[in-house]
Design a protein around this motif. Structure first.
Motif, PDB file in Angstrom:
ATOM      1  N   GLY A 186     -22.338  20.657  20.378  1.00 23.12           N
ATOM      2  CA  GLY A 186     -22.341  19.364  19.690  1.00 23.12           C
ATOM      3  C   GLY A 186     -23.548  19.187  18.804  1.00 23.12           C
ATOM      4  O   GLY A 186     -23.446  18.691  17.676  1.00 23.12           O
ATOM      5  N   GLN A 187     -24.724  19.614  19.293  1.00 24.21           N
ATOM      6  CA  GLN A 187     -25.946  19.503  18.493  1.00 24.21           C
ATOM      7  C   GLN A 187     -25.843  20.337  17.224  1.00 24.21           C
ATOM      8  O   GLN A 187     -26.185  19.872  16.129  1.00 24.21           O
ATOM      9  N   ASN A 223     -23.200  18.799  14.870  1.00 21.08           N
ATOM     10  CA  ASN A 223     -23.693  17.551  14.268  1.00 21.08           C
ATOM     11  C   ASN A 223     -24.756  17.833  13.218  1.00 21.08           C
ATOM     12  O   ASN A 223     -24.806  17.155  12.192  1.00 21.08           O
ATOM     13  N   THR A 224     -25.587  18.839  13.451  1.00 19.98           N
ATOM     14  CA  THR A 224     -26.597  19.212  12.457  1.00 19.98           C
ATOM     15  C   THR A 224     -25.924  19.716  11.189  1.00 19.98           C
ATOM     16  O   THR A 224     -26.283  19.324  10.078  1.00 19.98           O
ATOM     17  N   GLN A 236     -24.312  16.789   9.365  1.00 17.10           N
ATOM     18  CA  GLN A 236     -25.218  15.683   9.036  1.00 17.10           C
ATOM     19  C   GLN A 236     -25.196  15.318   7.557  1.00 17.10           C
ATOM     20  O   GLN A 236     -25.160  14.150   7.197  1.00 17.10           O
ATOM     21  N   LEU A 258     -20.774  12.787   8.648  1.00 19.92           N
ATOM     22  CA  LEU A 258     -19.819  12.819   9.760  1.00 19.92           C
ATOM     23  C   LEU A 258     -20.466  13.391  11.006  1.00 19.92           C
ATOM     24  O   LEU A 258     -21.535  13.981  10.957  1.00 19.92           O
ATOM     25  N   ARG A 259     -19.766  13.206  12.119  1.00 22.61           N
ATOM     26  CA  ARG A 259     -20.209  13.741  13.410  1.00 22.61           C
ATOM     27  C   ARG A 259     -19.089  14.628  13.950  1.00 22.61           C
ATOM     28  O   ARG A 259     -17.981  14.664  13.411  1.00 22.61           O
ATOM     29  N   LEU A 260     -19.369  15.302  15.036  1.00 21.12           N
ATOM     30  CA  LEU A 260     -18.409  16.211  15.641  1.00 21.12           C
ATOM     31  C   LEU A 260     -17.100  15.500  15.977  1.00 21.12           C
ATOM     32  O   LEU A 260     -16.022  16.070  15.819  1.00 21.12           O
ATOM     33  N   ARG A 261     -17.177  14.248  16.404  1.00 20.19           N
ATOM     34  CA  ARG A 261     -15.954  13.508  16.741  1.00 20.19           C
ATOM     35  C   ARG A 261     -15.054  13.334  15.515  1.00 20.19           C
ATOM     36  O   ARG A 261     -13.836  13.419  15.607  1.00 20.19           O
ATOM     37  N   HIS A 262     -15.650  13.094  14.351  1.00 17.76           N
ATOM     38  CA  HIS A 262     -14.876  12.998  13.115  1.00 17.76           C
ATOM     39  C   HIS A 262     -14.210  14.345  12.807  1.00 17.76           C
ATOM     40  O   HIS A 262     -13.038  14.406  12.436  1.00 17.76           O
ATOM     41  N   TYR A 263     -15.003  15.391  12.938  1.00 17.34           N
ATOM     42  CA  TYR A 263     -14.533  16.741  12.644  1.00 17.34           C
ATOM     43  C   TYR A 263     -13.356  17.106  13.551  1.00 17.34           C
ATOM     44  O   TYR A 263     -12.342  17.649  13.089  1.00 17.34           O
TER      45      TYR A 263
END
Length: 182
Positions: A61-62, A65-66, A69, A73-78
């Motif tokens: 997740g980190q 998300n990086t 960034q 967007l964030r991982l949940r969007h992806y």
């Protein structure tokens, strides 16, 4: 100690001795192993597969998300975009159940993706009162553009493994996910 004289404490101050004295906290002698050292619950964290999966999930997740960034967007969007890429459209409650996200979180994620032009709400062909979420051409382009970077993140995570081990890990995780995540 019998007959020991304690100094007089000011009114309101505790006359109890501290539970741990400075002498007790400075001793670092190696003592015997804990009485229950052989109990299964005493195993180290790295002996616990669930904990390792949790830590790997956090790291994944980190990294994702990086990498995301810059796009905002964030991982949940992806994950939502990836899911929509494999479906002709889905109701928000179906997205919630399939992805394991709280229904209220899906609303916000879809709102974010709509603002970026990556997804849109459309009337459901089965029930005009319901709306399905569909991936737009902008969302498809975003996924195409980020596919290589996403693969780099995955490669970084599994870097210590050779190709055969990577395939085996993927197959095992897929089997566990399919049986446990329904």
């Amino acid at each position: 100690m019998l007959g020991a004289v304690r100094p007089h404490a000011p009114p309101g101050a505790s006359t109890r001795e501290p539970a741990i004295t400075s002498r007790q906290t400075t001793q670092h002698t190696a003592g015997p192993a804990p009485i229950d050292a052989d109990e299964p619950w005493m195993r180290g964290l790295h002996a616990d597969t669930g904990y390792l999966l949790y830590r790997l999930g956090l790291r994944s997740g980190q990294l994702f998300n990086t990498f995301l960034q810059e796009s905002g967007l964030r991982l949940r969007h992806y994950a939502l975009l990836r899911f929509l890429a494999t479906s002709p459209g889905a109701l928000q409650r179906e997205l919630s159940a399939s992805l394991g996200y709280d229904p209220s979180a899906i609303v916000g994620l879809v709102d974010d993706l709509e603002k970026l032009g990556f997804a849109e709400r459309r009337p459901s062909p089965d029930d005009r009162r319901s709306r399905i979420i569909v991936l737009t051409e902008g969302g498809r382009a975003f996924l195409r553009d980020t596919d290589e970077a996403g693969q780099r993140v995955t490669n970084e995570l599994v870097q210590p493994l050779d190709a055969a081990e990577r395939e085996q890990l993927h197959a095992l995780l897929q089997r566990v996910a399919e049986s446990g995540l329904g």
